[in-house]
Write an enzyme that holds these catalytic residues in place. Structure first.
Site, PDB file in Angstrom:
ATOM      1  N   PRO A  46       0.810  -1.224   0.000  1.00 36.96           N
ATOM      2  CG  PRO A  46       0.103  -0.922   2.213  1.00 36.96           C
ATOM      3  CD  PRO A  46       0.850  -1.876   1.322  1.00 36.96           C
ATOM      4  CG  ASP A  85       0.708   2.627   4.970  1.00 35.76           C
ATOM      5  OD1 ASP A  85       0.033   2.567   6.010  1.00 35.76           O
ATOM      6  OD2 ASP A  85       1.946   2.534   4.958  1.00 35.76           O
ATOM      7  CD1 TRP A 517       7.519   0.707   9.286  1.00 35.27           C
ATOM      8  CD2 TRP A 517       6.962  -0.282   7.359  1.00 35.27           C
ATOM      9  NE1 TRP A 517       8.039   1.466   8.262  1.00 35.27           N
ATOM     10  CE2 TRP A 517       7.716   0.874   7.074  1.00 35.27           C
ATOM     11  CE3 TRP A 517       6.495  -1.060   6.302  1.00 35.27           C
ATOM     12  CZ2 TRP A 517       8.017   1.266   5.769  1.00 35.27           C
ATOM     13  CZ3 TRP A 517       6.790  -0.675   5.005  1.00 35.27           C
ATOM     14  CH2 TRP A 517       7.542   0.475   4.745  1.00 35.27           C
ATOM     15  CD  GLN A 553       8.972  -0.969   1.276  1.00 37.68           C
ATOM     16  OE1 GLN A 553       8.529  -1.406   2.334  1.00 37.68           O
ATOM     17  NE2 GLN A 553       9.082   0.328   1.043  1.00 37.68           N
ATOM     18  CD1 TRP A 557       3.990  -4.371   3.559  1.00 39.22           C
ATOM     19  CD2 TRP A 557       4.449  -5.013   1.473  1.00 39.22           C
ATOM     20  NE1 TRP A 557       2.856  -4.949   3.048  1.00 39.22           N
ATOM     21  CE2 TRP A 557       3.107  -5.340   1.767  1.00 39.22           C
ATOM     22  CE3 TRP A 557       4.968  -5.310   0.207  1.00 39.22           C
ATOM     23  CZ2 TRP A 557       2.284  -5.983   0.835  1.00 39.22           C
ATOM     24  CZ3 TRP A 557       4.144  -5.933  -0.717  1.00 39.22           C
ATOM     25  CH2 TRP A 557       2.817  -6.270  -0.400  1.00 39.22           C
ATOM     26  CE  LYS A 590      17.061   8.429  -2.455  1.00 35.45           C
ATOM     27  NZ  LYS A 590      17.195   8.237  -0.992  1.00 35.45           N
ATOM     28  CE  LYS A 593       9.199  17.506  -4.891  1.00 37.44           C
ATOM     29  NZ  LYS A 593       8.099  17.974  -4.023  1.00 37.44           N
TER      30      LYS A 593
END
Length: 1024
Positions: A46, A85, A517, A553, A557, A590, A593
């Site tokens: 999610p 989520d 989590w 993750q 997750w 990476k 902004k």
């Protein structure tokens, strides 16, 4: 489908396909038609809808959609339930910013209930953008009935899991040192900490701790956290290490013997030697003395003290280190805490009261220096944990909390991981496996507001705990009636009191909410409100066949799913994990902004189309690798794959419409060699793609298809154009139509999971059925002709080598040449004989010569490859090179063929040699492993004249396009040229008329003629 539709842009095409999917409910039909079939279970990780989707979300959603489409077409039923989520700090921080609040105090002044209401409203701020993004990239997932972590039914399932864990004695309250974010004012779990490490520069300090009742003796204590020195309670030594007293100047220092040379930069005198056990119990004066202790400021023994670095003497601050805390507790010394929940020093630390403790390293060092208690300081770079949500530096902090004893089930969790198939496979025992090996108990509680409330009520009188396993259980134990509109969030559940089953006293809920989590890790159960309903559906959908998310993750997750399921069921919740790499910019950085290198995925879709975006992600490199990504990469995917496929389809549709070809009505015709070849290649590619996709090797599958699309367009179509141009529906033309029709249908199905929009567009046009309701193709062995494929591959090799030579010499393909000579073994050249006409036509040469020997036309030279041979040969380099230079061309050729040289009493292997081939003047040479190709580049006047006419033909064809003439319209062509050029055109009149749909060719002048310059000669052309 009309020609106008075929000419639409990729975004227009995709919009039309989306409308078709929506109007015809194709997604739901793809699920419904597999009812009763074997299920393939997919879980959606999610996202939070209070933030916009970014480039990092695209890869995961494309991979998930790809797998679900492929498995659906392979015959499985694949339910795809979206999820949101909705709890946690990200939401709280967003609302704080929106309301202009900062910190828990201001939230509570604003009002917790109002704050919670604002959190609820905010969680779907960007749901519309997420839906648009999801639809735009072709991700099929049920967003109309998603699981939502804030809903009561979801929370009730989470409560049931927690209640089960609590009943088993695996959920307990305790006082521990935990990672803590002073900004968010809450603790974090170990897997959250693992997501936020950054490389930072800090200061380490060696401080002087004066031994009590001495004039000049000091323990040298080392710490990497100077800000914890005001909290010092003890020093730790290892009882089994050897320590020495060292005199330097007028002072005596105590350090570990084996570290003395590192600690003392200048000469020192060893005064005495001691075992660590001799030092325990000694008292000292702390370098910063703000504490009044009943018991403390003494040396204790601890096994965690080593000689790896520092001084062998460790400063202990029990509130800020797990080892420190336990050592102080075991030794019966005082526990102190001089940093508050906001991360600031309390009033006891008078010079810095109210200041952020973590920011005071430099000020502490300065104070040590001024008081004569600084021995040394040093800058060092290390990886330090930061809050994964607000980016603040964490501290370790002793506090009350709720912990799940995951370490008690560590063996089960580790064993469950071993049952999982990981992609890439090194994750199982590498990054993820090692993280499991270092597992600590799950710090579950959060001192925040917006989250699933921890469902533990504690009796005010006897301390008895009860964890309701359902809303029914909660109502049953409640002191007062609970309304039907109960909201299972703070502050509403905090108002519910229970009756203690042990003493009939009053029970109040503990104040914490749980780690988000745990919310997301409960989704296999909570998405279906298990065990309260949907038991049969849950059993059908557990465990997952596959989950796919980013590599980060492994600490998020992936971990929470495995741990929650292991705790609740004892089983792994998934069979297979696809751990995806990061999306980086084209320079490998990476995206952020601040760097200005963020790519907006929706802008890419609007410019190039979703098919191109998907193909760029799937075909470029394995999804487990970090991907250098750019708009240019998507543009290349569009031009090389999507546009090529579109052009092939457009070619078929245009000529099929002209001829009125109907595959259901027209005869099959008689297949030509090219037809048999492309159908055999299709069979081989189908088999390879199925094999790769079953192994989750999407990139290898994509590359097989890319090669095939190129072969279809640049070989089959190009070599078959004349067959489609024929005026009569001959057997040959019919076979070409049927073959291309069959290939396009199968190809659209093969490529559908990769590029679902153009695949749908083609399939719908050819069959009037959705490709996503079709079965995935299976290889037809009756169509395979391995020899034909091998032979045609040889032809393509030769053509490619000749093309390279034309490019290198700037000889256009339109310019005919006298001959091409192909040299190779008999096994490689003999099969080419039946394809000489194709090679001649393709390379525009008048003759093809096949030879096993080069003869004198090619000369060989052999030299040393100095970068590799130099070190091996040493002083013999000169002698070997000299002998190589004296070799005849024939001798050099033999060395090239055998792969080594024996000269100057040395055997030189092929890797240490450089073989160079040279051709006679007028010949150009290119080679690969199987062939050497010699292209005769000498141009006679006749060849030049033919080349000029061929360029003129190209100019006329371009002019026809500018006039938008139908491709089948015959015309009168008028050419204006001088007498010399007229003679050349007349000489090759048949060539011109056979390549252009000319009803009549005339020489003369017209008004408004199109002027062309061909090889420096001017022509005028007009079409009547």
């Amino acid at each position: 489908m009309t020609k106008r539709q075929l000419q639409k842009t990729a975004p227009d095409r995709e919009k039309r396909v989306q409308d078709f999917w929506r109007n015809e409910q194709v997604f739901q039909r793809s699920i419904d038609q597999r009812e009763g079939k074997e299920t393939f279970v997919f879980y959606e990780g999610p996202p939070t809808a209070n933030g916009l989707p970014h480039a990092g979300h695209v890869l995961g959603r494309v991979i998930k959609d790809f797998v679900a489409r492929y498995k659906t077409m392979s015959g499985y039923q694949v339910l795809r339930k979206a999820g949101w989520d909705t709890h946690g700090l990200p939401v709280e921080l967003g609302v704080e910013k929106k309301l202009g609040l900062s910190g828990k105090r201001e939230i509570e002044e604003y009002g917790v209930e109002k704050f919670i209401d604002e959190c609820k409203k905010s969680v779907f701020d960007y749901e519309k953008q997420w839906r648009t993004f999801t639809d735009a990239i072709g991700y099929w997932v049920d967003m109309d009935e998603p699981y939502v972590t804030l809903e009561n039914r979801y929370i009730e399932s989470v409560w049931h899991i927690l209640s089960t864990i609590h009943k088993r004695g695996l959920l307990e309250q305790g006082h521990r040192v935990v990672p803590y974010c002073p900004s968010c004012q809450t603790s974090l779990s170990s897997h959250e900490v693992a997501q936020g490490y950054k490389d930072v520069k800090d200061l380490s300090v060696t401080a002087k701790f004066k031994v009590k009742n001495t004039d000049n003796e000091y323990f040298l204590g080392w710490t990497t956290t100077p800000w914890t020195l005001p909290s010092n309670v003890a020093l730790a030594v290892n009882r089994n290490l050897t320590y020495i007293k060292v005199k330097q100047g007028e002072e005596v220092y105590i350090v570990a013997k084996n570290l003395a040379d590192q600690v003392f930069k200048e000469e020192y005198e060893v005064v005495s030697t001691h075992q660590g056990s001799e030092l325990t119990g000694l008292s000292y004066e702390p370098p910063l003395n703000y504490l009044t202790l009943q018991k403390g400021h003494e040396v204790i023994a601890a096994d965690f003290v080593t000689e790896d670095n520092g001084t062998g003497i460790v400063h202990l601050a029990p509130a800020h280190g797990e080892d420190d805390y336990q050592a102080i507790k075991d030794s019966g010394l005082d526990f102190v805490k001089v940093v508050d929940e906001t991360g600031r020093y309390t009033a006891e630390v008078t010079p810095f009261a109210g200041e952020k403790a973590k920011d005071q390293d430099v000020a502490i060092i300065k104070l040590l220096s001024e008081s004569g208690r600084l021995f040394d300081k040093e800058k060092y770079e290390h990886s330090y944990p930061h809050c994964w949500r607000c980016d603040s530096a964490l501290i370790y902090y002793a506090m009350e909390g709720w912990f799940i004893k995951t370490t008690a089930l560590k063996d089960t969790i580790v064993a469950n991981n071993q049952s999982v198939e990981w992609h890439p496979d090194h994750m199982k025992d590498g990054r993820f496996g090692k993280f499991l090996e270092g597992m600590v108990d799950w710090n579950l509680g959060r001192n925040r507001y917006w989250g699933t409330p921890l469902n533990v009520w504690v009796c005010d009188d006897c301390g008895h705990q009860h964890a309701p396993d359902s809303v029914t259980d909660l109502r049953k134990q409640a002191k007062n009636d609970i309304g039907e509109d109960l909201d299972l969030h703070k502050p509403y559940v905090d108002q519910i009191q229970l009756t203690c089953s042990s003493c009939a006293g009053t029970m109040n809920r503990t104040k914490e909410v749980i780690d988000v989590w745990f919310d997301s890790g409960s989704m296999p159960f909570a998405q279906y409100h298990y065990p309260f309903e949907n038991k049969e559906l849950f059993e059908k959908q557990f465990p997952a066949d596959v989950i796919a998310e980013g590599v980060d993750q492994t600490r998020g997750w992936f971990y929470s799913l495995l741990t929650v399921s292991s705790l609740f069921t004892g089983k792994a919740p998934y069979k297979r994990v696809l751990s995806l790499g990061h999306i980086l910019d084209e320079d490998g950085r990476k995206m952020s902004k601040s760097k200005g290198n963020v790519i907006n995925p929706m802008e890419l879709v609007e410019q190039y189309g979703a098919d191109a975006l998907r193909w760029a992600l799937l075909a470029d490199s394995a999804p487990w690798n970090n991907k250098r990504f750019s708009a240019n990469l998507v543009g290349q995917a569009k031009s090389k794959l999507v546009d090529t496929l579109h052009n092939v389809h457009s070619f078929y549709r245009m000529y099929a419409d002209i001829d009125g070809f109907d595959p259901a009505v027209n005869e099959k015709g008689k297949r030509a060699l090219l037809d048999e070849w492309i159908l055999s290649r299709l069979t081989t590619v189908t088999e390879a793609v199925c094999s790769h996709l079953d192994a989750y090797d999407f990139t290898a599958g994509a590359r097989e298809l890319a090669v095939f699309v190129d072969e279809l367009s640049n070989w089959y179509i190009r070599r078959s154009r004349n067959r489609f141009w024929g005026e009569d529906m001959s057997d040959d033309k019919l076979a070409a139509y049927h073959t291309l029709h069959e290939v396009l249908i199968t190809l659209s199905r093969l490529i559908a999971p990769f590029t679902p929009f153009i695949a749908e567009d083609i399939h719908l046009d050819l069959t009037e059925e959705s490709v996503h309701l079709a079965d995935f193709p299976k290889a037809d062995p009756t169509l395979r002709n391995s020899k034909l494929e091998a032979d045609m591959d040889r032809v393509l090799q030769v053509v490619e080598l000749a093309r390279q030579l034309r490019n290198a010499t700037s000889l256009k393909t339109k310019q005919p040449l006298a001959s091409v000579t192909v040299i190779g073994s008999k096994e490689e050249t003999e099969p080419l004989r039946q394809y000489e006409a194709i090679i001649m036509d393709e390379m525009n040469v008048k003759a093809v010569n096949l030879q096993q020997e080069a003869g004198e036309a090619v000369r060989y030279e052999v030299k040393l490859n100095f970068p590799t041979a130099g070190q091996k040969l040493g002083k013999k380099v000169g002698a070997v090179q000299k002998e190589l230079q004296q070799l005849t061309s024939e001798e050099a050729r033999k060395i090239a063929e055998q792969g080594f040289a024996e000269v100057a009493d040395e055997r030189i292997e092929g890797e240490d040699l450089q073989v160079r081939q040279q051709a006679d003047e007028g010949l150009e040479l290119a080679s690969n492993a199987d062939y050497t190709v010699l292209l005769d580049t000498v141009l006679t006047e006749e060849l030049k004249a033919e080349g000029l006419v061929r360029e003129l033909i190209r100019g006329v064809q371009q002019y026809r396009k500018e006039l938008n003439l139908p491709v089948d319209q015959r015309v009168v062509l008028v050419i204006d040229a001088d007498e010399k050029m007229r003679l050349k055109v007349t000489q090759f009149r048949e060539l011109l008329e056979s390549n252009l749909l000319v009803r009549e060719l005339k020489f003369g002048k017209n008004e408004n003629m199109k002027r062309l310059v061909v090889d420096g000669e001017e022509f005028g052309i007009a079409i009547e």
